[in-house]
Write a protein that holds these residues in place. Structure first.
Motif, PDB file in Angstrom:
ATOM      1  N   ASP A 140       0.745  -0.932   0.306  1.00 24.05           N
ATOM      2  CA  ASP A 140       0.131  -0.096  -0.061  1.00 24.05           C
ATOM      3  C   ASP A 140       1.331   1.257   0.207  1.00 24.05           C
ATOM      4  OD1 ASP A 140      -2.499  -1.447  -0.258  1.00 24.05           O
ATOM      5  OD2 ASP A 140      -2.621  -1.607   2.531  1.00 24.05           O
ATOM      6  N   SER A 141       2.322   1.279   0.412  1.00 23.88           N
ATOM      7  CA  SER A 141       2.941   2.502   1.024  1.00 23.88           C
ATOM      8  C   SER A 141       3.799   2.576  -0.361  1.00 23.88           C
ATOM      9  CB  SER A 141       3.284   2.517   2.670  1.00 23.88           C
ATOM     10  OG  SER A 141       4.474   1.046   2.092  1.00 23.88           O
ATOM     11  N   CYS A 142       3.842   1.617  -1.574  1.00 21.90           N
ATOM     12  CA  CYS A 142       5.423   1.570  -2.584  1.00 21.90           C
ATOM     13  C   CYS A 142       4.191   1.670  -3.740  1.00 21.90           C
ATOM     14  CB  CYS A 142       5.298  -0.007  -2.502  1.00 21.90           C
ATOM     15  SG  CYS A 142       6.269  -0.643  -2.221  1.00 21.90           S
ATOM     16  N   VAL A 143       4.877   2.801  -4.510  1.00 19.39           N
ATOM     17  CA  VAL A 143       4.647   3.492  -5.747  1.00 19.39           C
ATOM     18  C   VAL A 143       4.875   3.092  -6.838  1.00 19.39           C
ATOM     19  CG1 VAL A 143       4.850   5.855  -4.613  1.00 19.39           C
ATOM     20  CG2 VAL A 143       6.390   5.442  -4.882  1.00 19.39           C
ATOM     21  N   SER A 144       6.316   2.029  -6.703  1.00 19.56           N
ATOM     22  CA  SER A 144       6.438   1.564  -7.747  1.00 19.56           C
ATOM     23  C   SER A 144       6.527   0.227  -8.822  1.00 19.56           C
ATOM     24  CB  SER A 144       8.246   1.336  -8.036  1.00 19.56           C
ATOM     25  OG  SER A 144       8.197   1.055  -6.437  1.00 19.56           O
TER      26      SER A 144
END
Ligand code: GDD
Ligand code: MN
Length: 242
Positions: free
Chosen positions: A182-186
């Motif tokens: 949930d906190s990762c963007v890549s």
């Protein structure tokens, strides 16, 4: 040794053109889990491989049973990072193991991951090629240089407290993996690195187990120039925003 608890390990196997490798990796996984006695399932996420990997996976599902071999295919190649997320949604275990399907990651290390995790109830166990007896076999100089450089730059910029940031042989508590995702963007290969960087920020505990990474025999790596560009972009993004 008979594990007394109700822990279950969901192994996520992303595949793209792994027809030759898949039967062997699945056989090794099944054998390893039978020996150790831990409960498990193998979730295969095939991205519409043109080589017929999915048909092989269906055959394996028939052989080992649909409670052990779970197929969660996607229609086309949507990338490694999202393949894990997709697989995880269907996982019924309380632990998730992520590994490559091309035999570069040997299932024999999984019991070591599990035992290490239990030592201090670590949130994450990461296989590392860069500590102790860990290492890489079969890569040419170029590939070794890319991996070392990728790790070095990431270490330097982000100081994440982990020795192998770009490796992808890991065990996570499922709840922890969910929070990290949930906190990762890549989306692409850089995902592996971002996961450990975020884990460090969020205060999750990390244990490391030395692994040997053996280059694939069948098929070819999907890591090309564009993935490397993506990696560098992702790294700089993380550096700028964390
Ligand atoms: N479903 C799906 N979709 N699977 C994929 C995709 C995709 O788009 N791209 C790759 N895979 C699968 C492959 O079939 C294999 O099982 C695994 O992901 C790793 O892909 P490889 O192409 O074999 O990666 P590699 O050997 O070049 O890179 C390995 O080492 C890198 C750095 O050391 C991987 O472990 C990387 O994750 C790691 O960053
Ligand atoms: Mn590989």
């Amino acid at each position: 040794m008979a594990p007394s608890n109700r822990d279950k390990y969901s192994v996520l196997l992303p595949t793209y053109n792994e027809r030759e490798n898949l039967p062997i990796i699945v056989w090794l996984l099944v054998r390893s889990f039978k020996q150790s006695g831990y409960d498990y399932e193998v979730i295969i996420i095939d991205d519409g491989s043109p080589d017929g990997t999915l048909e092989v996976a269906q055959e394996l599902e028939r052989i080992y049973g649909s409670d052990k071999i779970v197929l969660r295919p996607r229609p086309r190649k949507l990338g490694l990072g999202t393949a894990y997320v997709h697989g995880m949604k269907h996982a019924t275990g309380n632990y998730i193991i992520i590994m490559d399907a091309d035999l570069s990651h040997h299932p024999k290390f999984i019991p070591e991951f599990i035992e290490k995790q239990k030592e201090k109830s670590y949130d994450i166990i990461s296989g590392t090629r860069y500590v102790g007896s860990g290492g890489v076999y079969g890569w040419d100089f170029r590939r070794k240089l890319i991996s070392r450089t990728a790790n070095f730059i990431a270490q330097f910029l982000l100081r994440p407290g982990a020795s192998d940031l770009t490796g992808s042989f890991r065990l996570y508590k499922k709840s922890v993996l969910q929070k990290l995702v949930d906190s990762c963007v890549s989306k692409g290969y850089v995902f592996q690195m971002e996961m450990l960087v975020r884990a460090n920020q969020l205060g999750f505990t990390l244990g490391e187990v030395p692994i040997t990474f053996v280059d694939r025999v069948y098929g070819e790596s999907k890591l090309g120039g564009s993935e490397i560009v993506q990696y560098v972009k992702g790294l700089l993004y993380l550096f700028a925003t964390t």
